[in-house]
Design a protein around this motif. Structure first.
Motif, mmCIF file in Angstrom:
data_model
loop_
_atom_site.group_PDB
_atom_site.id
_atom_site.type_symbol
_atom_site.label_atom_id
_atom_site.label_comp_id
_atom_site.label_asym_id
_atom_site.label_seq_id
_atom_site.Cartn_x
_atom_site.Cartn_y
_atom_site.Cartn_z
ATOM 1 N N ARG A 142 0.835 -1.209 0.000
ATOM 2 C CA ARG A 142 0.000 0.000 0.000
ATOM 3 C C ARG A 142 0.864 1.251 0.000
ATOM 4 O O ARG A 142 0.551 2.237 -0.679
ATOM 5 N N GLN A 143 1.968 1.245 0.731
ATOM 6 C CA GLN A 143 2.890 2.375 0.707
ATOM 7 C C GLN A 143 3.536 2.541 -0.669
ATOM 8 O O GLN A 143 3.794 3.663 -1.118
ATOM 9 N N GLU A 146 1.051 4.240 -2.951
ATOM 10 C CA GLU A 146 0.988 5.669 -2.607
ATOM 11 C C GLU A 146 2.207 6.412 -3.120
ATOM 12 O O GLU A 146 2.101 7.536 -3.627
ATOM 13 N N SER A 149 1.932 6.777 -6.929
ATOM 14 C CA SER A 149 0.868 7.712 -7.271
ATOM 15 C C SER A 149 1.330 9.158 -7.117
ATOM 16 O O SER A 149 0.851 10.049 -7.831
ATOM 17 N N ARG A 150 2.259 9.423 -6.197
ATOM 18 C CA ARG A 150 2.798 10.767 -6.020
ATOM 19 C C ARG A 150 3.799 11.120 -7.104
ATOM 20 O O ARG A 150 3.888 12.287 -7.515
#
Length: 326
Positions: A142-143, A146, A149-150
């Motif tokens: 999940r990290q 994220e 996505s950034r």
């Protein structure tokens, strides 16, 4: 004598997790429990409570199900997930469109029979609810989503999911940008969230040409990540690239490049490695904080307009006009 030392080294590295070594098998860290289902190409995920041991998923709303999946192709009570160690056991609940799983590094899928548990689903594997695809992720996965996505263009969900799969499979990565100093931050973040986080991260600015030299470099980087800037060295030596992609060192290369010429040369070079048929390009879009730091460190100097020339001073008297002869 050399064969005995090589065999002894391989035996030692295969039994213990190595940090510096050559020829050993990559010792993966222990798996973490699954905490979310990330829907591929949709841009959202559904968290799974670590305290719960069984989840009923479907199109219905609680309390009929524990996990609500908002898609019409999913049945009201589609399937049941039961925790088994760090993984999940999947059983189809008699759904109309069926339930299947696809495992990491495998092309085939396992279709589940109604009310019968199938093989264990681990972090990184995919779960199909009809045609809806979801990937099981742990906290580090999940990290990773994220982080990408950034750093990648917004709302490009399919590109992010393709990058996540390439990182989980550990394909060679090509980070498409020209500023290697800032892209290295992304590469270190990927390394910290991957299965090779216990192994070193090595930056090679200039690839050595002699086999003895890059053998020492690859030995120190044993089973870790090798970060290479293709803008400084667009033409990598053939022997260096073959050794980098060989199974003898178990390295994970990450490159920084952008143009089609670099991609073409790299594709031809990577095709020589038998176990690495292709690579994964990742488009880069800097986050706001990195963009602000880049602008502060590289200010744009606005050119000054050229100074105007002042006209030469003349006396206040007007020049006399000469009379023409008639």
């Amino acid at each position: 004598m050399e064969q005995q030392t090589t065999r002894r080294r391989r035996r030692e590295t295969a039994e213990t997790p190595i940090k510096y070594g050559v020829g050993g098998w990559l010792a993966k860290p222990p798996r973490d429990p699954i905490t979310a289902l990330h829907f591929v190409g949709r841009g959202f995920e559904i968290a799974l409570d670590p305290a719960m041991n069984e989840f009923r998923i479907g199109r219905a709303f609680p309390p009929d199900v524990d996990v609500h999946v908002p898609f019409g192709i999913v049945s009201r009570q589609h399937a049941t997930l039961r925790r088994d160690g760090e993984g999940l056991r999947v059983s189809d609940g008699g759904s109309q469109n069926g339930t299947s799983t696809a495992y990491l590094n495998e092309q085939r899928t396992w279709r589940h029979i109604a009310n019968q548990e199938g093989p264990k689903l681990h972090a990184g594997d995919r779960l199909y609810l009809g045609s809806i695809q979801a990937r099981a992720l742990d906290d580090r996965g999940r990290q990773l989503v994220e982080l990408l996505s950034r750093w990648m263009p917004r709302e490009n969900y399919r590109a992010v999911d393709a990058a996540v799969e390439a990182i989980l499979v550990q394909r060679p990565l090509v980070l498409n940008d020209t500023r290697a100093k800032y892209v290295e931050e992304l590469a270190r973040g990927i390394h910290a969230l991957s299965d090779r986080r216990e192994f070193p991260f090595t930056v090679i600015e200039k690839p050595p040409g002699l086999p003895r030299t890059f053998d020492k470099v690859f030995t120190r980087a044993g089973c870790g990540v090798v970060f290479i800037d293709l803008w400084k060295t667009p033409k990598l030596p053939r022997r260096f690239l073959e050794a980098l992609l060989s199974k003898h060192y178990h390295l994970w290369p990450m490159f920084v490049g952008h143009t089609e010429e670099l991609d073409l040369d790299l594709r031809v070079a990577l095709s020589r490695g038998q176990h690495v048929p292709h690579y994964q390009p990742i488009e880069i879009s800097f986050p706001e904080e990195v963009r602000e730091r880049f602008c502060q460190e590289n200010p744009i100097e606005t050119p000054r307009p050229p100074a105007r020339r002042r006209p030469a001073r003349t006396s206040g008297r007007k020049p006399k006009l000469q009379k023409r002869d008639r």
